[in-house]
Structure formats: C-alpha cells, structure tokens
Design a protein around this motif. Structure first.
Motif, PDB file in Angstrom:
ATOM      1  N   THR A  93       0.844  -1.195   0.000  1.00  0.00           N
ATOM      2  CA  THR A  93       0.000   0.000   0.000  1.00  0.00           C
ATOM      3  C   THR A  93       0.881   1.247   0.000  1.00  0.00           C
ATOM      4  N   ILE A  94       0.609   2.138  -0.943  1.00  0.00           N
ATOM      5  CA  ILE A  94       1.267   3.448  -0.980  1.00  0.00           C
ATOM      6  C   ILE A  94       0.233   4.486  -0.572  1.00  0.00           C
ATOM      7  N   ASN A  95       0.573   5.304   0.423  1.00  0.00           N
ATOM      8  CA  ASN A  95      -0.338   6.353   0.886  1.00  0.00           C
ATOM      9  C   ASN A  95      -0.119   7.629   0.093  1.00  0.00           C
ATOM     10  N   SER A  96      -1.214   8.242  -0.316  1.00  0.00           N
ATOM     11  CA  SER A  96      -1.188   9.450  -1.137  1.00  0.00           C
ATOM     12  C   SER A  96      -1.903  10.571  -0.402  1.00  0.00           C
ATOM     13  N   GLN A  97      -1.267  11.754  -0.362  1.00  0.00           N
ATOM     14  CA  GLN A  97      -1.897  12.923   0.249  1.00  0.00           C
ATOM     15  C   GLN A  97      -1.764  14.128  -0.673  1.00  0.00           C
ATOM     16  N   CYS A  98      -2.868  14.837  -0.867  1.00  0.00           N
ATOM     17  CA  CYS A  98      -2.791  16.144  -1.529  1.00  0.00           C
ATOM     18  C   CYS A  98      -3.806  17.072  -0.878  1.00  0.00           C
ATOM     19  N   ARG A  99      -3.445  18.336  -0.771  1.00  0.00           N
ATOM     20  CA  ARG A  99      -4.385  19.309  -0.213  1.00  0.00           C
ATOM     21  C   ARG A  99      -4.003  20.707  -0.643  1.00  0.00           C
ATOM     22  N   HIS A 100      -4.980  21.613  -0.584  1.00  0.00           N
ATOM     23  CA  HIS A 100      -4.790  23.032  -0.846  1.00  0.00           C
ATOM     24  C   HIS A 100      -5.249  23.815   0.383  1.00  0.00           C
ATOM     25  N   TYR A 101      -4.341  24.020   1.319  1.00  0.00           N
ATOM     26  CA  TYR A 101      -4.613  24.841   2.499  1.00  0.00           C
ATOM     27  C   TYR A 101      -3.553  25.934   2.559  1.00  0.00           C
ATOM     28  N   GLU A 102      -3.976  27.185   2.533  1.00  0.00           N
ATOM     29  CA  GLU A 102      -3.023  28.287   2.676  1.00  0.00           C
ATOM     30  C   GLU A 102      -2.489  28.332   4.108  1.00  0.00           C
ATOM     31  N   GLY A 103      -1.206  28.681   4.239  1.00  0.00           N
ATOM     32  CA  GLY A 103      -0.611  28.904   5.549  1.00  0.00           C
ATOM     33  C   GLY A 103      -0.313  27.659   6.349  1.00  0.00           C
ATOM     34  N   THR A 104      -0.214  26.506   5.675  1.00  0.00           N
ATOM     35  CA  THR A 104       0.068  25.259   6.384  1.00  0.00           C
ATOM     36  C   THR A 104       1.345  24.624   5.847  1.00  0.00           C
ATOM     37  N   TYR A 105       1.759  23.561   6.506  1.00  0.00           N
ATOM     38  CA  TYR A 105       2.938  22.785   6.089  1.00  0.00           C
ATOM     39  C   TYR A 105       2.790  22.340   4.635  1.00  0.00           C
ATOM     40  N   SER A 106       3.864  22.473   3.871  1.00  0.00           N
ATOM     41  CA  SER A 106       3.832  22.095   2.460  1.00  0.00           C
ATOM     42  C   SER A 106       4.918  21.064   2.167  1.00  0.00           C
ATOM     43  N   ILE A 107       4.587  20.124   1.292  1.00  0.00           N
ATOM     44  CA  ILE A 107       5.570  19.162   0.802  1.00  0.00           C
ATOM     45  C   ILE A 107       5.096  18.622  -0.536  1.00  0.00           C
ATOM     46  N   VAL A 108       5.999  18.574  -1.488  1.00  0.00           N
ATOM     47  CA  VAL A 108       5.754  17.932  -2.787  1.00  0.00           C
ATOM     48  C   VAL A 108       6.915  16.969  -2.989  1.00  0.00           C
TER      49      VAL A 108
END
Length: 448
Positions: free
Chosen positions: A305-320
């Motif tokens: 299982t590979i876990n996937s996360q994406c989100r668009h929240y201003e002012g929060t922790y970012s990682i790509v």
C-alpha cells in the motif's frame, strides 16, 4: 480491458509506456520511408502547432523553441483569442531566432485559430503539436493529432474521466503503429535524480518496495471572479481548475506527478484504492465542485500500500515529494540531495541534483532530437493514461467513500464532458440559486 491485478513487473515495463525518457524503441535510417512529421536532416525545419495558449502552453512552447533543432511555431489555437494574443506577444518578446536569423515564431493571422474546433486547423499545419489546454480536452485533441500523423508533446493529466482515458489508450496504440513520438509532461521521467534513483531501486538497491508515501501538499491556486452576464460555459472555462470535466480535481491535475512516481517505483498500477477527502477550507461558491484535500491508500498487486496525500490549504505545512520503504532500505526525498539509505550504515547512493538540467527542458530536448534524427523513441501516452486513471480512481474513492477496483474504474461509463461545446451550452454541473455547485458526498456519491 487487461486485468491489471495479473500484471507483473515485466508486463508493466512492456506495456506501461515506461519505454520513455530516452529508451530507444526503433530508429528509422536516413532516407527511409516514414509517415508525416519525420525529418531526415537535422537542418530541416520542424513545424510546431501550439494548442492551448495559457501559461503552461506558453512555457512548453518556449521550451520547444529553446531546443537545438531548427524548430518554428507556425500555428496557434485556443478557445480564447486573448490567450493566443498573450502567448504570441510573450514568445515574440523572447526573440527566439533560427540559425539563419529568421524568427522562430512565424504565425500569421490566418494561422491563429479560435474556438472549440480550432485545434484541427492548427494541427494540420504542423509536424509536432503541443497539447496544453485544460486536460478535459486532451483525449479529443490527442486522438486528432494521431489521426493526422503528428508527433506530440502533451501535458499531464491526459483525461478527466474513464471514457477519456480509454480514448487516449486507443489513440496511443495508433501512435505506436504509426511510429509517432509521444512525450507526456510527467517530467520526472526526464529528471536525472528520478532516473538515477529509480533505476537503482529497480536493480534491487532497496530490496522489495513494501510501502511509501507520496505528497502534493501546498496552498491553493488562482480563481477568477464571475463577470456580469458571463455564460456558465465561459465561467467554467475561465475557472477550469475547479470543475471536474475540465480538470479532474487537483488529485488528478497536480498530484498525478507523485502518484505516477509511485507507479514507476512499483512497476505497476494499483489494483484497488480507498480514501477520504472533502472541502474543509476552500468551500465557497468560488471554488466550483472540487475537494480541497484527498487522502488515498493505493494497493498494488503484491499487497503493498502506498499512501497518497494532496491538499490546498493556505498557511500550512507544504511538501511535494515521494518516500519509499524497501526490505533493505529507504528513500526519504527526491530533492536536491537525494539518497538511498540502508536502515543501518552509510548511504548506498547519494545524488546531488545541483548540476542536473531542467526536466521541463530535457523532455523537449530529447523529443525534438529524436524527431530531427528520424528516430521513433518515445511512447509515453499509455503510461500517461494509466497514471491519469490511477489519480481518477483515487478521486472516485474519496468522492464515494468506497473501495474502488482498477477494472471497474477503467470501465466506468461516467462521462463528465458536456454534450455540446458552445459558449451558450450548459456543462453538466450547474450552480443552484445561491451559486453553489453540487459537491460529492461520501456514502451517497456513486463511485464508478
């Protein structure tokens, strides 16, 4: 359709389109007979049509013009005249010149085509087409480019629903038969750090990959206010990112990059997925119908299982980025100082990306070099379609709250595209009296 759950690593490498990033498929000798668009002298002019003249299209065109080959943009097409004008001005201001001193952008007024059908006229004038419209149009545009026998650079993702993916897969087979080079803008396949690290992973440096996480966690994107008397079609087209028939949600439009890397590392596509998502922050009427976060578990044929996360929240922790765990070690980042790490001891391999070229440029450099040499070298469309399908399958899971299987997702009959393309025609998703669009509700929304 092929049952992906039975697809092993060898089958993946054979069928996935990962014969990309420079793996030679065949080479046509100089003077051989070939279809339209082949060049047998590096001095021949390679004519380009730009289909989709927004920011990404303009950027891709500039990268094509920055190659060493004798290339010229000879036609442009977009649904909007202002986008053609802006792109043309930008490209002309950069002043690209051919070896003989002539401009590399030669697009007279009668080669600037406007409207929903404009792409057909522009494609006819070129050897190579750049497809950079919103992705909902990609299946039809790619199908037409292949029908006309053109080489293709097309941006990711390549569709927004399963019917579109199936259309791209069919056109990909035709492109192979015609030996048309196709590069898809999943540029990590052309990025040295990914090429070097993943080659070593496939050679067994980390053992068997047993888990991982992939991320596109960042702030939001642009939004354009509704104008008085603006038609619904025009509003959605101008705000294409927020409507699924055009964009496919940001799990598809952006996060496909990271999901595609998971498929590449695993040498296959998920057999199922489940996930959750919603609108926590970006939930007003200005944000169309898409979610602002998705969390998905993609399960592969070997049970990984590979876990996937994406989100668009201003002012929060970012990682790509992407992280993977193997039986012998791990990789924590594909960033500037990427390393394959054993669980104990010194790094197995360290890649310093400082001297690496720009992958957006490399993909064009390699494509146009192959075309100029008369080589058939790139067949990215199949993998582009299947990684797009992976992202769409993730959206199906988060929207429905159900476990979604590959075969049922790929064979879904849910067609998001409008029945009619016209400025006074209505898309399928429409706002209520308060301007709010229907939003998927897990447990109620149909998965496939």
């Amino acid at each position: 359709m092929t049952n992906e759950s039975n697809q092993d690593r060898r089958g993946f490498l054979k069928t996935s389109g990962l014969l990309t990033g420079g793996a030679l498929l065949s080479s046509l000798p100089f003077g051989a007979t070939a279809g339209p668009g082949y060049h047998f002298s590096v001095n021949d002019t390679i004519k380009i049509a730009l289909i989709g003249c927004g920011g990404r299209g303009t950027g891709a065109a500039q990268q094509a013009l920055s190659t060493k080959q004798n290339v010229k943009i000879v036609a442009m097409a977009d649904a909007y005249r202002d986008r053609i004008d802006d792109a043309y001005k930008s490209l002309m201001e950069r002043g690209a010149k051919a070896a003989d001193g002539s401009p590399r952008v030669e697009v007279p007024e009668d080669h600037k085509f406007v409207g929903f059908e404009a792409y057909k006229q522009a494609i006819a004038l070129a050897d190579v087409v750049i497809l950079a419209t919103p992705p909902g149009f990609r299946p039809s545009h790619f199908e037409e480019a292949v029908r006309q026998g053109k080489h293709v650079f097309m941006e990711k993702p390549v569709a927004t629903d399963a019917p579109g993916v199936r259309k791209v897969l069919a056109a990909a087979e035709e492109a192979k038969k015609k030996k048309l080079n196709v590069v898809v803008g999943l540029q990590r396949h052309y990025q040295p750090v990914y090429r070097e690290m993943i080659k070593r992973i496939h050679d067994g440096a980390l053992g068997d990959i047993v888990g991982g996480q992939v991320y596109w966690v960042s702030g939001g994107v642009w939004q354009k206010p509704r104008k008085p008397n603006q038609t619904e079609m025009d509003y959605q087209m101008r705000n294409w990112y927020y409507f699924n028939w055009l964009c496919g949600d940001h799990i598809n439009e952006q996060h496909i990059h990271n999901i595609d890397v998971a498929n590449w590392v695993k040498q296959g596509y998920p057999v199922s997925c489940q996930g959750t998502g919603g609108r926590q922050v970006r939930n007003g009427k200005d944000y169309g119908e898409i979610f602002d976060h998705h969390i998905v578990d993609f399960t592969y044929a070997d049970g990984t299982t590979i876990n996937s996360q994406c989100r668009h929240y201003e002012g929060t922790y970012s990682i790509v980025d992407e992280k993977f765990l193997g039986t012998k070690g791990k990789i924590d980042t594909f960033g500037q100082k990427s390393a394959l790490l054993p669980y104990k001891g010194a790094p197995l391999y360290v890649h310093n990306s400082k001297a690496d070229g720009n992958p957006y440029q490399i993909e064009h450099d390699e494509l146009f070099d192959a075309i100029a040499r008369g080589q058939y070298k790139f067949a990215d469309a199949e993998n582009g379609a299947k990684s797009t399908m992976t992202a769409i399958m993730g959206r199906m899971a988060t929207y429905s709250g159900k476990v979604v299987k590959w075969d049922e997702a790929l064979n879904s009959q849910i067609d998001l595209f409008p029945a009619t393309l016209a400025w006074d025609a209505m898309p399928k998703s429409l706002p209520d009296k308060d301007g709010l669009y229907p939003i998927a509700v897990p447990g109620k929304t149909i998965a496939v």
